[in-house]
Scaffold this motif. Structure first.
Motif, PDB file in Angstrom:
ATOM      1  N   UNK A 157      27.655  18.335  29.221  1.00 17.01           N
ATOM      2  CA  UNK A 157      28.602  19.213  29.931  1.00 17.01           C
ATOM      3  C   UNK A 157      29.363  20.126  28.978  1.00 17.01           C
ATOM      4  N   UNK A 158      29.822  19.584  27.851  1.00 21.67           N
ATOM      5  CA  UNK A 158      30.551  20.417  26.890  1.00 21.67           C
ATOM      6  C   UNK A 158      29.677  21.580  26.430  1.00 21.67           C
ATOM      7  N   UNK A 159      28.459  21.238  26.005  1.00 22.12           N
ATOM      8  CA  UNK A 159      27.599  22.273  25.421  1.00 22.12           C
ATOM      9  C   UNK A 159      27.170  23.297  26.467  1.00 22.12           C
ATOM     10  N   UNK A 160      26.815  22.802  27.668  1.00 26.14           N
ATOM     11  CA  UNK A 160      26.352  23.736  28.699  1.00 26.14           C
ATOM     12  C   UNK A 160      27.465  24.677  29.121  1.00 26.14           C
ATOM     13  N   UNK A 161      28.649  24.100  29.380  1.00 25.38           N
ATOM     14  CA  UNK A 161      29.734  24.931  29.903  1.00 25.38           C
ATOM     15  C   UNK A 161      30.200  25.939  28.856  1.00 25.38           C
ATOM     16  N   UNK A 162      30.221  25.522  27.586  1.00 27.12           N
ATOM     17  CA  UNK A 162      30.553  26.464  26.515  1.00 27.12           C
ATOM     18  C   UNK A 162      29.572  27.626  26.520  1.00 27.12           C
ATOM     19  N   UNK A 188      36.791  28.955  31.037  1.00 27.13           N
ATOM     20  CA  UNK A 188      35.551  28.168  31.103  1.00 27.13           C
ATOM     21  C   UNK A 188      35.311  27.426  29.789  1.00 27.13           C
ATOM     22  N   UNK A 189      35.529  28.116  28.658  1.00 28.02           N
ATOM     23  CA  UNK A 189      35.299  27.471  27.358  1.00 28.02           C
ATOM     24  C   UNK A 189      36.320  26.343  27.141  1.00 28.02           C
ATOM     25  N   UNK A 190      37.566  26.600  27.532  1.00 27.45           N
ATOM     26  CA  UNK A 190      38.594  25.565  27.376  1.00 27.45           C
ATOM     27  C   UNK A 190      38.261  24.366  28.249  1.00 27.45           C
ATOM     28  N   UNK A 191      37.806  24.641  29.469  1.00 26.41           N
ATOM     29  CA  UNK A 191      37.382  23.575  30.378  1.00 26.41           C
ATOM     30  C   UNK A 191      36.285  22.735  29.715  1.00 26.41           C
ATOM     31  N   UNK A 192      35.318  23.436  29.098  1.00 26.99           N
ATOM     32  CA  UNK A 192      34.188  22.756  28.457  1.00 26.99           C
ATOM     33  C   UNK A 192      34.665  21.793  27.388  1.00 26.99           C
ATOM     34  N   UNK A 193      35.643  22.231  26.592  1.00 26.94           N
ATOM     35  CA  UNK A 193      35.992  21.424  25.425  1.00 26.94           C
ATOM     36  C   UNK A 193      36.814  20.197  25.792  1.00 26.94           C
ATOM     37  N   UNK A 217      19.315  29.727  32.849  1.00 28.25           N
ATOM     38  CA  UNK A 217      20.231  29.459  33.972  1.00 28.25           C
ATOM     39  C   UNK A 217      21.635  29.936  33.619  1.00 28.25           C
ATOM     40  N   UNK A 218      22.095  29.547  32.423  1.00 28.53           N
ATOM     41  CA  UNK A 218      23.463  29.899  32.034  1.00 28.53           C
ATOM     42  C   UNK A 218      23.617  31.416  31.967  1.00 28.53           C
ATOM     43  N   UNK A 219      22.601  32.074  31.447  1.00 25.36           N
ATOM     44  CA  UNK A 219      22.660  33.533  31.350  1.00 25.36           C
ATOM     45  C   UNK A 219      22.766  34.150  32.746  1.00 25.36           C
ATOM     46  N   UNK A 220      21.919  33.686  33.659  1.00 25.86           N
ATOM     47  CA  UNK A 220      21.960  34.197  35.032  1.00 25.86           C
ATOM     48  C   UNK A 220      23.319  33.944  35.657  1.00 25.86           C
ATOM     49  N   UNK A 221      23.834  32.727  35.477  1.00 26.18           N
ATOM     50  CA  UNK A 221      25.127  32.386  36.067  1.00 26.18           C
ATOM     51  C   UNK A 221      26.241  33.197  35.423  1.00 26.18           C
ATOM     52  N   UNK A 222      26.112  33.462  34.111  1.00 19.60           N
ATOM     53  CA  UNK A 222      27.118  34.267  33.422  1.00 19.60           C
ATOM     54  C   UNK A 222      27.168  35.677  33.986  1.00 19.60           C
ATOM     55  N   UNK A 259      20.702  15.103  37.072  1.00 25.29           N
ATOM     56  CA  UNK A 259      21.403  16.028  36.189  1.00 25.29           C
ATOM     57  C   UNK A 259      22.791  15.517  35.827  1.00 25.29           C
ATOM     58  N   UNK A 260      23.041  14.218  35.969  1.00 29.12           N
ATOM     59  CA  UNK A 260      24.432  13.770  35.849  1.00 29.12           C
ATOM     60  C   UNK A 260      24.997  14.022  34.455  1.00 29.12           C
ATOM     61  N   UNK A 261      24.143  14.327  33.485  1.00 28.21           N
ATOM     62  CA  UNK A 261      24.654  14.634  32.137  1.00 28.21           C
ATOM     63  C   UNK A 261      25.224  16.033  32.068  1.00 28.21           C
ATOM     64  N   UNK A 262      24.769  16.938  32.933  1.00 28.03           N
ATOM     65  CA  UNK A 262      25.303  18.306  32.915  1.00 28.03           C
ATOM     66  C   UNK A 262      24.888  19.054  34.156  1.00 28.03           C
TER      67      UNK A 262
END
Lengths: 395, 550
Positions: free
Chosen positions: A75-80, A113-118, A143-148, A392-395
């Motif tokens: 979750x940290x890495x994906x959300x960052x 979003x980055x603060x949330x991730x960390x 996925x992250x790029x599309x969502x961004x 996907x419970x890890x992220x």
């Protein structure tokens, strides 16, 4: 300094640069009012943003080198990375439209979003067998790029609503807009409360049954809600007021639910303080900032970002996802909650694109849709992980 | 609406329901309501004013169905319904995702037990199997129908109209385009220059009696239809996949050292499990130490080493002859492929009991000297064992995975020998009277307390079991093609524009009009470049004017 420290420092640097850049974007508002040419503040702001983005790339690459796999596996890495994708989307759109106001809104949201991730565990974790595949990088980054990029349409849609909704009288619209802004404040509340108790080193351990085994979990916030049928082990700390309901299936659901409650409490207090200081709705306070932006332009950028974000999301979230699922599990589609919500996201933006064919859905209605669409994406990131059990419970 | 084919002033005969003459573009009287052109300055150019079946016929039931499904509004509603339906299915886990550790996995019990009244309703409505339910499939099928009809209704007339475009247009058509200008005097040189400029901007030029049509990017108009074709192929592939010809999936548990026919292959292939390997990440690895301390050991590899055999077509009753074909290691993310079949590492069970050896000794013998021994193969337990030294043992009960159920009665939780327990009847040499002995791991119960002989576990063998998925999916290629076509169509329609510029001579001057399906800013730049250095007037954006007037 070892590489992992360098990596964390780079991420921190990026965060600070985005913050400073936001202030410079804010300074451009006065430039516009005096009707001068593109001001210096503008150039400084975008330069800082780009340097910040490069710093985040340094974070990404160094962390990749340390762990041996692309840092998109929890979750940290994906959300960052999602925050980084949002900044990239902003930079691209900025290059095209030169709209500095966008920075004033896009960067703070990327920062939230980055603060949330960390707030999630940042340890470098090894990969379980199912994640050991090149498709991890291909699928997750796309996925992250599309969502961004779809996130940019949310930011612009939000700007449209702040600008256009009549704030002189209280209405359904002002209430809904305020609710969206309230959610952003709650996220901020989450960051504040989590880092405060982390700094204080608060710990409370629980033991609770999971199936037939007993597992332990560590709370870093005082427990308002304990794990289902859990018992508190640590002494001298607050005991929970009630237990998490059984139907919270996600891993460690009680602890996550507790965090949500704390965020809402902190966020609500924060929101009230802001309201007392401003003496009006946040939406009303922000409205004058956008006086000089053309609503039509916002509408066009919002649509443009969906037309770019939708195909990228389809590729990453549905097509690459299916290819990988086929290789890893032997079925390309399994109706896992995360998959279903990716499909829901896809349906939603498909409906958006069809509605745009008729003129009646341009402007305000379409801005509401862009905001709702990102709501679905965030739901998939946060709630699906919290409430639903799944692959996907890890992220 | 005109009831017959319509002959336009220009001589062209148009199909019924045409809004703008296919040839000269003149608005056809009586049909302007169809595209909402009445009382509007600008013409609706979305489908070039062609006659769409859905807008033309509404008599028969088929016409009505056709009109219904060809509506974008209906399409969007279907998408929204599918979206909401899909959400419903994620409220509680689907049946296949009921957690393995649930106390009772029977859906009739599970949902009510876990989620109370809402769970019960969820189960009774069939939402626990939503995505394979008839009504969900009908909803998706309706989207498919809508895709087909929407596309045909628009594509066919649009294709015909764009193929037969004439450069000479009626003034009413030109002046009601969004971009339009009139110029009083233009020289032939200027016109030549404009033509050259158009060519340089990569426009395709059609000329007729001095009138010009410059066009570019027509293929982008097909984008929506191409991406719909991609989606239709995907839906058709899903139908193919539901037939055994295209899709087969089986699951097999196979023990180390065991050889089994590969399920789903009619005994044509056999598989042998040579070894199951499970590895974990090194906890001393500096990089991961902190995470492993937090979360516990993390697996790094699940692997089954197998040999695949091809069997000679077995004659009925005869043992097949097995020819080793391939040795391979199957890992997560690295399935084994052979002759169109794929085998996936899907599960494992560590340390199942394979066989157990018991000895018989006298109950009061502290030394436990074995009087006789026997071995039970847990994969094929026999009902009776006749031993060398005259003992005879009957296997009365076998619990592969022993536990005491809620009523305190011995039972087996699974059929896998994970915690075996036995009830033996022991017949001493030459006796017809038996003693009852209950033996399990760490248990040896003499129910009567009067047994003369006692059974002890002397030895056992354990091994791992691999869970493998065997499948073929011959529909994959169609899903792939469909997805590729969809992506191409989306990009074709979204990232390119169909731009047209009409230049019609009028006495000494000319009329200039232009249309694009998106990015008006871009086409204005094109026109600016094309008329540079001539006296031709730049086009006015009549929509902007419209809005200012409002």
């Amino acid at each position: 300094m070892d590489l992992l420290d360098l990596s964390s420092t780079a991420l921190y640097t990026a965060f600070v640069l985005y913050l400073v850049a936001t202030f410079f974007f804010g300074a451009t508002i006065r430039d516009k009012r005096t009707d001068s040419k593109k001001g210096k503040a503008d150039k400084i702001a975008i330069t800082l943003t780009i340097i910040g983005f490069i710093a985040q790339i340094v974070y990404f690459i160094t962390r990749w080198i340390v762990s041996g796999h692309a840092p998109v596996s929890n979750l940290f890495e994906f959300t960052t990375f999602l925050g980084m994708a949002l900044v990239l989307g902003f930079i691209i759109i900025y290059m095209y439209y030169k709209l500095s106001f966008l920075g004033l809104f896009a960067l703070p949201i990327a920062m939230i979003i980055i603060a949330y991730a960390s707030m999630f565990p940042t340890d470098v974790a090894p990969l379980v067998p199912s994640l050991q595949s090149h498709w991890l990088y291909i699928h997750v980054t796309t996925v992250a790029l599309g969502q961004g990029i779809l996130g940019i349409s949310f930011v612009v849609g939000l700007m449209y609503l702040i600008k256009q909704i009549d704030q002189t009288v209280k209405s359904k619209k002002t209430t809904w807009l305020e609710l969206v802004l309230y959610f952003l404040v709650v996220t901020l509340g989450f960051v504040i409360i989590t880092s405060s108790f982390n700094l204080a080193g608060y710990k409370a351990t629980f033991e609770y049954p999971q199936g037939s085994t007993l597992v332990t979990t560590e709370y870093h916030l005082p427990a308002i809600v304990g794990p289902n049928e859990g018992t508190l082990i640590t002494e001298g700390v607050m005991s929970p007021l009630f237990d998490a309901p059984t139907w919270f299936q996600g891993e460690d659901a009680g602890r996550k639910f507790n965090t949500v409650l704390w965020s809402i409490i902190t966020g609500s207090i924060l929101y009230l303080i802001i309201r007392v200081i401003l003496r009006k709705r946040i939406g009303a306070a922000l409205q004058p900032l956008l006086r000089n932006v053309k609503a039509d332009l916002l509408d066009e950028i919002e649509y443009r970002s969906v037309t770019i974000g939708f195909p990228v999301f389809t590729l990453g979230g549905l097509i690459f996802a299916s290819i990988w699922a086929e290789i890893a599990w032997g079925r390309f589609w399994g109706w896992d909650p995360k998959e279903v919500w990716a499909l829901i996201t896809w349906f939603f933006y498909a409906a958006y694109l069809h509605l745009r064919l008729s003129r009646g859905w341009h402007g305000e209605k379409s801005a509401w849709l862009a905001v709702a669409g990102f709501g679905i994406i965030m739901f998939n990131l946060i709630v699906v992980n919290l409430v639903f059990a799944g692959l996907h419970s890890y992220a | 609406m005109s009831k017959q084919k319509i002959k336009c002033d220009c001589g062209h005969v148009n199909p019924i329901g045409t809004v703008l003459c296919e040839s000269c573009g003149k608005p056809i009287e009586g049909n302007q309501h169809i595209d909402g052109n009445e009382n509007k300055k600008l013409l609706n150019m979305r489908y070039d004013g062609t006659a769409r079946r859905s807008q033309t016929y509404s008599k028969s039931i088929i016409d009505k169905i056709w009109s219904f499904f060809s509506s974008v509004k209906v399409g969007v509603w279907l998408i929204v319904l599918a979206l909401i339906a899909s959400m419903l299915g994620t409220i509680f886990p689907q049946e296949m995702y009921i957690p393995a550790q649930a106390p009772n996995r029977d859906p009739a019990f599970f949902y009510e037990d876990q989620y109370g009244i809402f769970g019960l309703i969820y189960y009774q409505l069939g939402l626990h199997n939503l995505y394979s339910s008839l009504w969900y499939m009908i909803l998706i099928a309706l989207i498919g129908v809508s895709l087909v009809i929407c596309s045909l209704d628009r594509f066919i007339p649009l294709y015909k109209a764009l193929r037969h475009q004439k450069p000479k247009k009626h003034k009413a058509f030109l002046s009601r385009q969004r971009l339009y200008s009139e110029t009083e005097e233009v020289t032939d040189e200027e016109l030549e220059k404009i033509k050259a400029n158009l060519k340089q901007s990569r426009y395709k030029i059609i000329e007729e009696d001095g009138h010009i049509l410059a066009e570019k990017g027509r293929f982008s108009r097909w984008g929506p239809y191409v991406n719909h074709i991609g989606l239709i192929i995907i839906l058709l592939a899903a139908i193919l996949r539901s037939t055994p010809l295209f899709y087969m999936e089986e699951y097999v548990w196979i023990r180390e050292g065991e050889q089994k026919a590969v399920p789903g292959t009619d005994g044509e292939y056999f598989i042998e499990n040579k070894d199951f390997i499970m590895e974990t990440h090194d906890e001393n690895d500096e990089r991961f130490q902190a995470a492993i301390e937090q979360e516990g050991m993390v697996a790094s590899n699940y692997q089954t080493d197998v040999v695949i055999y091809k069997a000679d077509k077995p004659l009925p009753g005869a043992e097949p002859e097995l020819e080793p074909m391939q040795e391979a290691s199957i890992r997560m993310n690295e399935p084994l492929k052979f002759d169109g079949y794929s085998v996936y590492q899907s599960g494992y069970q560590l340390n199942e009991f394979n066989s157990m050896t018991f000895n018989i000794h006298q109950t009061d013998d502290a030394e436990e000297v074995a009087l006789d021994t026997f071995t039970v193969d847990l994969t094929k337990p026999e009902s009776e064992y006749v031993l060398e030294n005259g003992f005879r043992v009957e296997l009365e009960q076998f619990y592969p995975d022993y536990y005491l159920d809620a009523n305190g009665i011995p039972a087996s939780e699974t059929n896998y020998p994970r915690n075996p327990a036995f009830v033996f009847l022991v017949y001493p040499p030459g006796s017809d009277d038996s003693e009852i002995s209950f033996v399990g791991i760490g248990r040896n119960i003499d129910a009567t307390g009067e047994n003369e002989y006692k059974l002890g576990i002397d030895n056992f063998e354990m091994n791992d079991v691999s869970g493998l998925t065997v499948k073929y999916d011959r529909s994959l290629i169609f899903f792939g093609i469909g997805a590729a076509i969809f992506m191409i169509g989306v990009m074709q329609g979204m990232y390119f524009q169909h731009r047209r510029i009409w230049i019609n001579r009028k006495e000494k001057g000319l009329l200039l009009a232009a249309h694009t399906n998106k990015n008006w800013f871009g086409i204005k730049k094109d026109i600016d470049k094309v008329i540079e250095g001539t006296n031709v007037r730049m086009v006015d954006d009549q929509q902007e004017l419209d809005e200012i007037e409002k």
